[in-house]
Design a protein around this motif. Structure first.
Motif, PDB file in Angstrom:
ATOM      1  N   UNK A 604     -50.479  40.624 -19.212  1.00 46.60           N
ATOM      2  CA  UNK A 604     -50.378  39.682 -20.286  1.00 46.60           C
ATOM      3  C   UNK A 604     -51.466  39.414 -21.095  1.00 46.60           C
ATOM      4  N   UNK A 605     -50.955  39.186 -22.453  1.00 45.99           N
ATOM      5  CA  UNK A 605     -52.284  38.996 -23.530  1.00 45.99           C
ATOM      6  C   UNK A 605     -51.708  37.720 -24.301  1.00 45.99           C
ATOM      7  N   UNK A 606     -52.464  36.775 -24.502  1.00 46.75           N
ATOM      8  CA  UNK A 606     -52.471  35.704 -25.340  1.00 46.75           C
ATOM      9  C   UNK A 606     -52.917  35.881 -26.660  1.00 46.75           C
ATOM     10  N   UNK A 607     -52.168  35.820 -27.763  1.00 47.47           N
ATOM     11  CA  UNK A 607     -52.509  36.042 -29.116  1.00 47.47           C
ATOM     12  C   UNK A 607     -52.681  34.525 -29.732  1.00 47.47           C
ATOM     13  N   UNK A 608     -53.888  33.948 -29.590  1.00 45.50           N
ATOM     14  CA  UNK A 608     -53.946  32.539 -30.039  1.00 45.50           C
ATOM     15  C   UNK A 608     -53.519  32.270 -31.524  1.00 45.50           C
ATOM     16  N   UNK A 609     -53.966  33.034 -32.487  1.00 41.19           N
ATOM     17  CA  UNK A 609     -53.491  32.744 -33.702  1.00 41.19           C
ATOM     18  C   UNK A 609     -51.928  32.674 -34.020  1.00 41.19           C
ATOM     19  N   UNK A 610     -51.305  33.591 -33.452  1.00 41.52           N
ATOM     20  CA  UNK A 610     -49.796  33.206 -33.341  1.00 41.52           C
ATOM     21  C   UNK A 610     -49.104  32.455 -32.413  1.00 41.52           C
ATOM     22  N   UNK A 611     -49.807  31.866 -31.579  1.00 40.46           N
ATOM     23  CA  UNK A 611     -49.447  31.052 -30.506  1.00 40.46           C
ATOM     24  C   UNK A 611     -48.287  31.806 -29.682  1.00 40.46           C
ATOM     25  N   UNK A 612     -48.648  33.002 -29.321  1.00 42.23           N
ATOM     26  CA  UNK A 612     -47.704  34.284 -28.657  1.00 42.23           C
ATOM     27  C   UNK A 612     -48.344  34.609 -27.300  1.00 42.23           C
ATOM     28  N   UNK A 613     -47.706  34.678 -26.523  1.00 35.51           N
ATOM     29  CA  UNK A 613     -47.905  35.348 -25.361  1.00 35.51           C
ATOM     30  C   UNK A 613     -47.161  36.698 -25.140  1.00 35.51           C
ATOM     31  N   UNK A 614     -47.610  38.064 -25.009  1.00 34.43           N
ATOM     32  CA  UNK A 614     -46.983  39.212 -24.810  1.00 34.43           C
ATOM     33  C   UNK A 614     -47.382  39.764 -23.503  1.00 34.43           C
ATOM     34  N   UNK A 615     -46.182  40.261 -23.030  1.00 37.62           N
ATOM     35  CA  UNK A 615     -46.402  41.045 -21.541  1.00 37.62           C
ATOM     36  C   UNK A 615     -45.862  42.377 -21.406  1.00 37.62           C
ATOM     37  N   UNK A 616     -46.339  43.062 -20.403  1.00 36.96           N
ATOM     38  CA  UNK A 616     -45.570  44.717 -20.162  1.00 36.96           C
ATOM     39  C   UNK A 616     -45.639  44.701 -18.785  1.00 36.96           C
ATOM     40  N   UNK A 617     -44.581  45.387 -18.114  1.00 36.88           N
ATOM     41  CA  UNK A 617     -44.711  45.733 -16.605  1.00 36.88           C
ATOM     42  C   UNK A 617     -44.304  47.129 -16.463  1.00 36.88           C
ATOM     43  N   UNK A 618     -45.123  48.197 -15.734  1.00 33.68           N
ATOM     44  CA  UNK A 618     -44.656  49.289 -15.570  1.00 33.68           C
ATOM     45  C   UNK A 618     -44.397  49.465 -13.777  1.00 33.68           C
ATOM     46  N   UNK A 619     -43.274  49.789 -13.692  1.00 37.71           N
ATOM     47  CA  UNK A 619     -42.718  50.090 -12.155  1.00 37.71           C
ATOM     48  C   UNK A 619     -42.468  51.445 -11.726  1.00 37.71           C
ATOM     49  N   UNK A 620     -43.045  51.885 -10.603  1.00 37.46           N
ATOM     50  CA  UNK A 620     -42.639  53.281 -10.220  1.00 37.46           C
ATOM     51  C   UNK A 620     -42.462  53.365  -8.765  1.00 37.46           C
ATOM     52  N   UNK A 621     -41.403  54.109  -8.507  1.00 38.50           N
ATOM     53  CA  UNK A 621     -41.012  54.426  -7.036  1.00 38.50           C
ATOM     54  C   UNK A 621     -40.803  55.831  -6.930  1.00 38.50           C
ATOM     55  N   UNK A 622     -41.486  56.315  -5.876  1.00 39.68           N
ATOM     56  CA  UNK A 622     -41.150  57.743  -5.820  1.00 39.68           C
ATOM     57  C   UNK A 622     -40.045  58.022  -5.208  1.00 39.68           C
ATOM     58  N   UNK A 623     -39.306  59.408  -5.185  1.00 38.65           N
ATOM     59  CA  UNK A 623     -38.122  59.720  -4.717  1.00 38.65           C
ATOM     60  C   UNK A 623     -37.565  59.109  -3.255  1.00 38.65           C
ATOM     61  N   UNK A 624     -36.296  58.914  -3.093  1.00 36.65           N
ATOM     62  CA  UNK A 624     -35.938  58.418  -2.063  1.00 36.65           C
ATOM     63  C   UNK A 624     -34.779  59.468  -1.237  1.00 36.65           C
ATOM     64  N   UNK A 646     -41.132  47.457 -18.981  1.00 35.95           N
ATOM     65  CA  UNK A 646     -40.441  46.426 -19.485  1.00 35.95           C
ATOM     66  C   UNK A 646     -41.397  45.673 -20.339  1.00 35.95           C
ATOM     67  N   UNK A 647     -41.011  44.893 -21.352  1.00 40.56           N
ATOM     68  CA  UNK A 647     -41.750  44.139 -22.113  1.00 40.56           C
ATOM     69  C   UNK A 647     -41.302  42.780 -22.437  1.00 40.56           C
ATOM     70  N   UNK A 648     -42.238  41.880 -22.776  1.00 37.16           N
ATOM     71  CA  UNK A 648     -41.763  40.331 -23.306  1.00 37.16           C
ATOM     72  C   UNK A 648     -42.631  39.780 -24.236  1.00 37.16           C
ATOM     73  N   UNK A 649     -41.982  38.746 -24.811  1.00 38.38           N
ATOM     74  CA  UNK A 649     -42.919  37.948 -25.597  1.00 38.38           C
ATOM     75  C   UNK A 649     -42.417  36.600 -25.636  1.00 38.38           C
ATOM     76  N   UNK A 650     -43.198  35.590 -25.548  1.00 40.16           N
ATOM     77  CA  UNK A 650     -43.193  34.158 -25.595  1.00 40.16           C
ATOM     78  C   UNK A 650     -43.686  33.484 -26.907  1.00 40.16           C
ATOM     79  N   UNK A 651     -43.036  32.921 -28.041  1.00 34.47           N
ATOM     80  CA  UNK A 651     -43.605  32.579 -29.083  1.00 34.47           C
ATOM     81  C   UNK A 651     -43.368  30.913 -29.391  1.00 34.47           C
TER      82      UNK A 651
END
Length: 720
Positions: A604-624, A646-651
């Protein structure tokens, strides 16, 4: 002059004779020296500071009986009577450590805190609800912690080789039955409760407190908010629905109400779906929360939730590929939770409450009709006693009651039903002994009696932690856990005994400069697992408790919000090796829900000038593993690995208005969770099959969240 000199001489000799030397060492109870301790005569200026080896020495001209005092930060002040008569005084001063239960060592084995106040917190509420892959679901965010497994066709919490039903949810210490939305096989669901309700979360991957029972693998304990700061209104407009909430705050009381409508039908008309929906999922949820400050220390909280949902889905019949089966599911859910807590005295505190759950499922499978009704109740009283400076005792009683009725009406036949009713009584006691600020031991015992089999089950629990230094500590945990069989099993064969699991856990945790490192290894042994003959077996004589299994592995967690400016990230990795012989298994094997390796990376990263928080998630699971009937053997094939970005942003458009966007599976990977096959081979002797996959390549979400208060400064960022 001679007379004066003689007088001074005798005065000096007398003074020297009246001086007393006091010397010795300052130690702790482990015979370790304490440097820097203050040693002095009470009500005087005579004294010294102990040296690096604990030694001290000073002289005093005082005479008679006096009090020698030794003090050092973190230790109790010691007072010792001494006689000062000119003869040297030799003493050994042993200081006793002051026990600080708030800042001292804590039990961390198997537990992940998410709170704004706990110093052992690894995630905070804001972390949970702003995780990109979670899409606002508490359960989805918990799935980024070690010990959990990605089971995308379910959406439930699978922990350390355990099935989804082995994780239990509690709100303010009271059980929540059916905490996930109703669904049908291979269609994932979500948790029922909104993140904004809770100020803290404890997720236990094993070895949890004797206060909680009826969970083989894991407990998710949610602590609801206390009185709000002020009155406010919240409005949310989303691509999948809308909700409106209002909270009124008086001096000692608050009342909150919320209505939420979720309807995926417009969204799924726009975005191509892999599932064939005749009617996409839709639901209406209402919530009421009443809080009242009874006294300076007493707080009453009442929470009421209703949830009505339904959907209709069509699935190809593998035994007759030219036709489709229609599944029409309607669910009616009600949950009531009333809790009260108070501080009775300086040593005693009270927590009590009752919860009620009503869950009704109505499923039409083509022309067949199935209905399941469950009514559950949990009442609880807990007393916490600060018995001594080093000893805290938590004790109490539980009463669980559940009724379950299942009706089946095939086409052209009369309805049949199975049912059962169980009362379960439990008592527990648990003691925390603080041997020092570095070492604490927790010993607990839980006894449960079930009316179904008229049996008592004792569950001992032991945990301990040793603090190496200010940053690092080790923890150990052992415990036995029991859980009633699933409703469908007990409805067919009420004589089934509870399933059992035994946990062994070793944990190390290091926290320094906003960085957290945890590593934990574990072993779980299962006994009394339910077995039966074939899938969908309805013969009570085929059901027994002869199943068993095991799971072992290790988890690693790293979080850092210091190294990169305005950036916070964590990495979770889990390895599990699990096998079972249960249900309709013919041999011991790895169940299909197990992926040996699970990895999550959240940033998660906060971009202060834009008053925006952006984020990303990587999920991995081995074969079942899964069984392909077209090949010899059991659990003879494997799925591809699961991978999701997955990605997200809150402005922050205004201080009280937030625009929130997220996308799961941004790259559109075709993740496959398993395969299902026809019950009979076709004319060529081949079993027809199909993959079990996601409902769509990706899920897009857009929401506008508006908060209305007097100063227009509050927002819903904590709730996203």
């Amino acid at each position: 002059m001679k007379k004066l000199t003689t007088l001074l001489f005798f005065l000096l000799v007398g003074t020297a004779y009246a001086q007393t030397t006091i010397e010795g060492r300052v130690l702790d109870k482990m015979q370790q020296t304490i440097p820097g301790a203050n040693v002095y005569i009470k009500n005087s200026f005579d004294g010294a500071v102990s040296k690096s080896d604990g030694q001290f020495s000073f002289s005093s001209t005082l005479e008679g009986k006096h009090v020698l005092v030794a003090s050092f930060v973190g230790y109790k002040t010691l007072e010792l009577d001494v006689e000062l008569n000119g003869n040297p005084v030799q003493v050994e001063l042993v200081l006793e450590e002051v026990i600080n239960k708030l800042d001292g060592v804590t039990i961390t084995a198997g537990a992940y805190e998410a709170s704004d106040v706990k110093k052992v917190t690894v995630l905070k509420p804001l972390d949970i609800v702003t995780t990109a892959s979670a899409a606002g679901d508490i359960m989805g965010a918990i799935n980024t912690l070690p010990g959990t497994a990605t089971v995308g066709e379910s959406g439930r919490l699978f922990v350390r080789g355990g099935e989804g039903y082995e994780t239990k949810v509690f709100i303010d210490g009271l059980e929540v039955r059916n905490a996930f939305g109703a669904t049908v096989p291979n269609v994932p669901t979500r948790g029922r409760f909104s993140p904004f309700l809770f100020k803290g979360t404890t997720f236990s991957t094993g070895g949890y407190s004797a206060e909680f029972g009826q969970a083989l693998s894991s407990v998710l304990a949610l602590n609801s908010n206390d009185l709000p700061d002020e009155s406010q209104a919240d409005i949310s407009l989303m691509s999948v629905g809308a909700d409106a909430a209002y909270t009124k705050r008086w001096e000692n009381t608050s009342l909150s109400a919320k209505v939420q409508v979720t309807d995926l039908r417009p969204y799924q008309d726009l975005v191509k779906q892999n599932f064939d929906w005749e009617e996409a999922p839709n639901a209406t949820v209402t919530e009421l929360v009443f809080r009242h400050k009874v006294s300076q220390t007493g707080l009453l909280k009442v929470y009421f939730n209703t949830d009505q949902s339904d959907f209709i889905i069509r699935q190809t019949n593998l035994d007759s590929p030219d036709r489709k089966d229609t599944l029409d599911l309607e669910n009616k859910y009600l949950y009531l939770n009333a809790s009260y807590r108070d501080v009775l005295s300086s040593r005693w505190s009270l927590k009590s409450g009752v919860s009620l759950t009503s869950n009704k499922d109505f499923l039409a499978f083509n022309s067949h009709q199935l209905a399941g009704e469950e009514l559950g109740m949990h009442s609880k009283m807990t007393l916490q006693w600060e018995a001594a400076e080093k000893l805290s005792i938590n004790m109490g009683s539980d009463w669980f009651s559940r009724e379950y009725l299942r009706r089946v009406k095939p086409v052209g036949e009369g309805a049949s039903k199975t049912s059962f009713k169980e009362n379960l009584l439990a008592n527990f006691v648990e003691a925390d002994y603080f041997a020092s600020n570095r070492f604490v031991v927790r010993v607990g015992l839980r006894n449960e009696y079930t009316s179904l089999t008229h049996q008592n089950f004792l569950s001992p629990r032991v945990a301990m932690s040793y603090k190496l230094n200010q940053e690092g500590q080790f923890s150990l945990a052992y415990g036995r856990f029991v859980q009633a069989p699933q409703n469908d099993y007990s409805a067919i064969q009420p004589a089934l005994r509870p399933e059992q699991a035994t946990h062994y856990i070793l944990n190390y945790q290091h926290i320094r400069n906003n960085r957290i490192f945890r590593i934990e290894t574990y072993l779980k042994n299962y006994d009394n697992l339910v077995k039966f003959g074939t899938e969908r077996d309805t013969n009570p004589n085929n059901y027994n408790n002869m199943g068993e299994g095991s799971a072992k592995g290790f988890d690693v967690f790293w979080r850092d919000n210091e190294t990169l400016k305005n950036t916070d990230y964590w990495v979770s990795y889990s390895y599990v090796d699990a096998e079972r012989n249960y249900q309709n298994f013919q041999q011991k094997a790895t169940p299909s829900f197990i992926s040996s390796h699970n990895l999550s990376v959240v940033i998660k990263h906060m971009i202060d000038p834009l008053r925006t928080q952006v984020g990303a998630t990587f999920n991995y699971a081995s074969p079942r593993a899964y069984t392909n009937p077209n090949k010899p053997g059991f659990q003879n094939s494997q799925t591809p690995s699961f991978q999701d970005i997955s990605v997200n942003a809150a402005v922050l458009i205004k201080q009280n208005i937030i625009l929130y966007c997220s996308s799961s599976n941004l790259l559109g990977r075709e993740n496959i969770f398993g395969y299902e096959y026809a019950s009979q081979p076709n004319g060529q002797g081949v079993y027809e099959g199909r993959p079990i996959g996601q409902g769509a390549r990706r899920f897009l979400f857009v929401g506008l969240f508006i908060t209305l208060t007097k100063d227009q400064k509050n927002n819903q960022l904590d709730n996203l």
